[in-house]
Design a protein around this motif. Structure first.
Motif, mmCIF file in Angstrom:
data_model
loop_
_atom_site.group_PDB
_atom_site.id
_atom_site.type_symbol
_atom_site.label_atom_id
_atom_site.label_comp_id
_atom_site.label_asym_id
_atom_site.label_seq_id
_atom_site.Cartn_x
_atom_site.Cartn_y
_atom_site.Cartn_z
ATOM 1 N N ALA A 114 -5.065 -77.049 27.001
ATOM 2 C CA ALA A 114 -3.821 -76.742 27.723
ATOM 3 C C ALA A 114 -2.720 -76.225 26.801
ATOM 4 O O ALA A 114 -1.855 -75.443 27.229
ATOM 5 C CB ALA A 114 -3.345 -77.979 28.475
ATOM 6 N N GLU A 115 -2.742 -76.636 25.533
ATOM 7 C CA GLU A 115 -1.715 -76.207 24.588
ATOM 8 C C GLU A 115 -2.072 -74.900 23.886
ATOM 9 O O GLU A 115 -1.279 -74.409 23.071
ATOM 10 C CB GLU A 115 -1.494 -77.301 23.539
ATOM 11 N N HIS A 116 -3.247 -74.336 24.194
ATOM 12 C CA HIS A 116 -3.710 -73.158 23.447
ATOM 13 C C HIS A 116 -4.286 -72.091 24.378
ATOM 14 O O HIS A 116 -5.215 -71.365 24.008
ATOM 15 C CB HIS A 116 -4.766 -73.585 22.425
ATOM 16 N N LEU A 117 -3.735 -71.974 25.578
ATOM 17 C CA LEU A 117 -4.259 -71.021 26.558
ATOM 18 C C LEU A 117 -3.680 -69.633 26.320
ATOM 19 O O LEU A 117 -2.836 -69.135 27.071
ATOM 20 C CB LEU A 117 -3.950 -71.509 27.982
ATOM 21 N N ILE A 119 -5.144 -65.766 24.461
ATOM 22 C CA ILE A 119 -6.249 -65.098 23.758
ATOM 23 C C ILE A 119 -5.889 -64.780 22.313
ATOM 24 O O ILE A 119 -6.769 -64.437 21.512
ATOM 25 C CB ILE A 119 -6.698 -63.818 24.482
ATOM 26 N N ASN A 120 -4.606 -64.889 21.968
ATOM 27 C CA ASN A 120 -4.177 -64.669 20.582
ATOM 28 C C ASN A 120 -4.089 -65.968 19.793
ATOM 29 O O ASN A 120 -3.661 -65.954 18.638
ATOM 30 C CB ASN A 120 -2.814 -63.962 20.566
ATOM 31 N N ASP A 121 -4.465 -67.056 20.419
ATOM 32 C CA ASP A 121 -4.434 -68.366 19.775
ATOM 33 C C ASP A 121 -5.840 -68.684 19.251
ATOM 34 O O ASP A 121 -6.777 -68.862 20.030
ATOM 35 C CB ASP A 121 -3.998 -69.423 20.793
ATOM 36 N N ALA A 122 -5.985 -68.768 17.935
ATOM 37 C CA ALA A 122 -7.312 -68.954 17.332
ATOM 38 C C ALA A 122 -7.926 -70.291 17.729
ATOM 39 O O ALA A 122 -9.140 -70.387 17.941
ATOM 40 C CB ALA A 122 -7.223 -68.849 15.812
ATOM 41 N N ILE A 123 -7.095 -71.335 17.835
ATOM 42 C CA ILE A 123 -7.619 -72.634 18.235
ATOM 43 C C ILE A 123 -8.113 -72.574 19.675
ATOM 44 O O ILE A 123 -9.184 -73.094 20.002
ATOM 45 C CB ILE A 123 -6.540 -73.727 18.069
ATOM 46 N N GLY A 124 -7.344 -71.936 20.548
ATOM 47 C CA GLY A 124 -7.744 -71.814 21.943
ATOM 48 C C GLY A 124 -9.059 -71.077 22.112
ATOM 49 O O GLY A 124 -9.922 -71.497 22.892
ATOM 50 N N MET A 125 -9.229 -69.988 21.382
ATOM 51 C CA MET A 125 -10.468 -69.222 21.503
ATOM 52 C C MET A 125 -11.656 -70.007 20.951
ATOM 53 O O MET A 125 -12.760 -69.961 21.497
ATOM 54 C CB MET A 125 -10.328 -67.887 20.770
ATOM 55 N N ALA A 126 -11.427 -70.756 19.869
ATOM 56 C CA ALA A 126 -12.499 -71.581 19.311
ATOM 57 C C ALA A 126 -12.876 -72.706 20.275
ATOM 58 O O ALA A 126 -14.066 -73.005 20.464
ATOM 59 C CB ALA A 126 -12.080 -72.151 17.964
ATOM 60 N N LEU A 127 -11.870 -73.317 20.896
ATOM 61 C CA LEU A 127 -12.148 -74.357 21.885
ATOM 62 C C LEU A 127 -12.910 -73.784 23.070
ATOM 63 O O LEU A 127 -13.855 -74.404 23.590
ATOM 64 C CB LEU A 127 -10.835 -74.984 22.367
#
Length: 208
Positions: A114-117, A119-127
């Motif tokens: 929810a904190e990394h939604l 596409i430019n967030d590396a953590i979000g894409m890895a999750l």
């Protein structure tokens, strides 16, 4: 401690399952899991994650295997929201965990999303990649814990699907990956209805 830590998988066998060494090994696993979960030094956390990854198979020989696996699962999931490399480490750990700790780990990982939604967030894409991989691996599993984890992960991946926001774009970019999983295919009609309703209500065109 991390530099000098022995690899408990080396030389282990049936004869040590009930020994003091097995109990000590479990305590050591929990201690390193605590470092992974609580340490402020990112390099130290990554070193702990790498040790945990190597140790997961050996912990299944322990009398306290369930306790050790859960400690590893909790720590891996907790640390994953900090940096992409720790998400990658959590993915490697997740692949080796028994079914119930794996379900708990995946559920906790989805909570970070929810904190990394974006596409430019590396953590979000890895999750995202880690959760989709879990959904694929879990398809033959039928326990209640796994079913619940699958539902939670799918909901996290499709949150804000209809929104004209970075989070909505994240969910729409994720759709092709989600549809490669059994649960994603089961959601096809529901997801299509949500997208159509969003377009009709707003009048704008949703884009990837």
């Amino acid at each position: 401690m991390l530099n000098d830590a022995p690899d408990p998988s080396a030389g282990w066998g049936e004869s040590v399952r009930d020994s003091d060494a097995s109990y000590l090994a479990t305590q050591f696993v929990q201690a390193v899991a605590h470092v992974l979960e609580e340490d402020d030094d990112r390099e130290c956390q990554l070193a702990a994650a790498n040790l945990m990854t190597r140790w997961v198979p050996a912990t299944q020989q322990l009398p306290e295997a369930e306790m050790a696996a859960q400690a590893i699962a909790d720590a891996a999931a907790s640390a994953a929201g900090v940096q992409p490399e720790l998400v990658t480490a959590a993915d490697r750990i997740l692949q080796q965990l028994p079914e119930e700790p794996a379900a708990a780990c995946a559920t906790a990982l989805s909570g970070h999303l929810a904190e990394h939604l974006d596409i430019n967030d590396a953590i979000g894409m890895a999750l995202r990649d880690t959760l989709v991989t879990y959904l694929r691996r879990s398809e033959p599993l039928t326990s209640d814990a796994t079913k619940n984890a699958v539902e939670v992960c799918a909901a996290a991946l499709t949150a804000d699907l209809e929104a004209f926001t970075p989070a909505g774009r994240f969910a729409r970019v994720t759709l092709p990956l989600l549809l490669t999983t059994e649960c994603g295919r089961d959601m096809t009609v529901q997801l299509a209805q949500r997208l159509v309703a969003a377009v009709l209500d707003d009048g704008r065109t949703l884009t990837l």
